[in-house]
Scaffold this active site. Sequence first.
Site, PDB file in Angstrom:
ATOM      1  N   CYS A  86      12.253 -19.839   3.569  1.00  0.00           N
ATOM      2  CA  CYS A  86      10.952 -19.537   2.981  1.00  0.00           C
ATOM      3  C   CYS A  86       9.824 -20.414   3.522  1.00  0.00           C
ATOM      4  O   CYS A  86       8.738 -19.944   3.760  1.00  0.00           O
ATOM      5  CB  CYS A  86      11.007 -19.697   1.467  1.00  0.00           C
ATOM      6  SG  CYS A  86      12.142 -18.558   0.659  1.00  0.00           S
ATOM      7  N   CYS A  87      10.080 -21.686   3.697  1.00  0.00           N
ATOM      8  CA  CYS A  87       8.980 -22.620   3.903  1.00  0.00           C
ATOM      9  C   CYS A  87       8.593 -22.824   5.363  1.00  0.00           C
ATOM     10  O   CYS A  87       7.518 -23.332   5.643  1.00  0.00           O
ATOM     11  CB  CYS A  87       9.322 -23.978   3.295  1.00  0.00           C
ATOM     12  SG  CYS A  87       9.564 -23.884   1.517  1.00  0.00           S
ATOM     13  N   GLY A  88       9.462 -22.485   6.292  1.00  0.00           N
ATOM     14  CA  GLY A  88       9.093 -22.665   7.693  1.00  0.00           C
ATOM     15  C   GLY A  88       9.125 -24.118   8.100  1.00  0.00           C
ATOM     16  O   GLY A  88       9.629 -24.987   7.404  1.00  0.00           O
ATOM     17  N   GLU A 112       1.032 -19.803   9.000  1.00  0.00           N
ATOM     18  CA  GLU A 112       2.155 -19.598   9.915  1.00  0.00           C
ATOM     19  C   GLU A 112       2.356 -18.132  10.244  1.00  0.00           C
ATOM     20  O   GLU A 112       2.593 -17.759  11.391  1.00  0.00           O
ATOM     21  CB  GLU A 112       3.440 -20.161   9.300  1.00  0.00           C
ATOM     22  CG  GLU A 112       3.573 -21.654   9.370  1.00  0.00           C
ATOM     23  CD  GLU A 112       4.932 -22.085   8.860  1.00  0.00           C
ATOM     24  OE1 GLU A 112       5.850 -22.225   9.683  1.00  0.00           O
ATOM     25  OE2 GLU A 112       5.075 -22.268   7.641  1.00  0.00           O
TER      26      GLU A 112
END
Length: 267
Positions: free
Chosen positions: A105-107, A207
Site C-alpha cells: 500500500c505505502c510504496g 507516487e
Amino acid sequence: MSDNLADWEIIRVHDGAATKELTSVAEEYPITIMINGEEFATMVCSPEHVEELIVGFLASEGVILQYHAIQRMNVDVKAGFAYLEIDKLPDMYQFDHSKRVIGSCCGKSRQFYFKNDVKTAKTIMSNLRISCKQCLQLMEQLQQASMQFHQTGGVHNAALASVNGVELVRTDIGRHNALDKLYGHILMNHLKITDKVIIFSGRISSEVLLKISKMRICILISKSAPTKLALQLAEDLGITVIGFARKGSMNVYTHNSRVEELIYTQK
C-alpha cells in the site's frame, strides 16, 4: 479457488443474527527481486502477472528504460524470488540503491523516489480529448470487470483504455502494483500509448501521478480522490486528472482542455 483468492470461514452478523459462512479473501505473496545476484527490493503483491509487475516496477524506478534491457528473468512466485540479469545498469544504481521493503500500500520512501523521478518523469504533450460521457462509461466498464474486488473487496484495479473502451485490466492488493503491471505489459508488448488513458480504482497520490507520467499517459481517471501534491505535479507534467468518477459525476482537477463538452456554471 484460484491462486489469487482463498476461502475463509467467518461469522457473519446481520440484524443481530450470527451465521457461519465461507467468504473469499485476497492472497498476497512477497517477491524478492534479485538483480545480478544482489537483493534489490521485496514487494508484496497479488500472485498474478508478476513478470509484468517486475518489469513495470523496474521501469518506474529508472532501473530499466526498455524491456530488452533485461537479459534473463526467472520468477518463482511460490518460493518468493525473481532472479534478473541486467547488463547495463544506470549510473545512479550503484550510488542510490539500497535494500528496502516495499509494502502493498505505502510504496517506497519519498527520499528515494524523488531522486529518480527527476530523471524519468516527463511532461506529457498530447492533444488527446475525451468526453464526460466517455469518462464515466470507462469507469463503469472497469467496475464491471473488477470481479476480484466484488468477491473480496480487498484489491485495486487499473485499466488501460482508449476513449472508446477498456482494453486491459490488471488487479493487485497494492494500487501501485496494479499500475506497474500495466506499465510492464506496455513495455513487454511494445504498445503504443499515444491514444490511451488510465482508469484507476485508488487514491491519486504523488507516487501514482508520477507513475502515470513515466508511462507517458496524459489522462488519469479515478473513482477516488487526489492529493494536493499529486495535482501540483499533474499541472507541471501536463496530465489531466479526473477524480471521484462515479454515480454519474466526476471532478476535473487539472488540464480540463482535454475534456470535451465541459459546460459548467460558477457557484
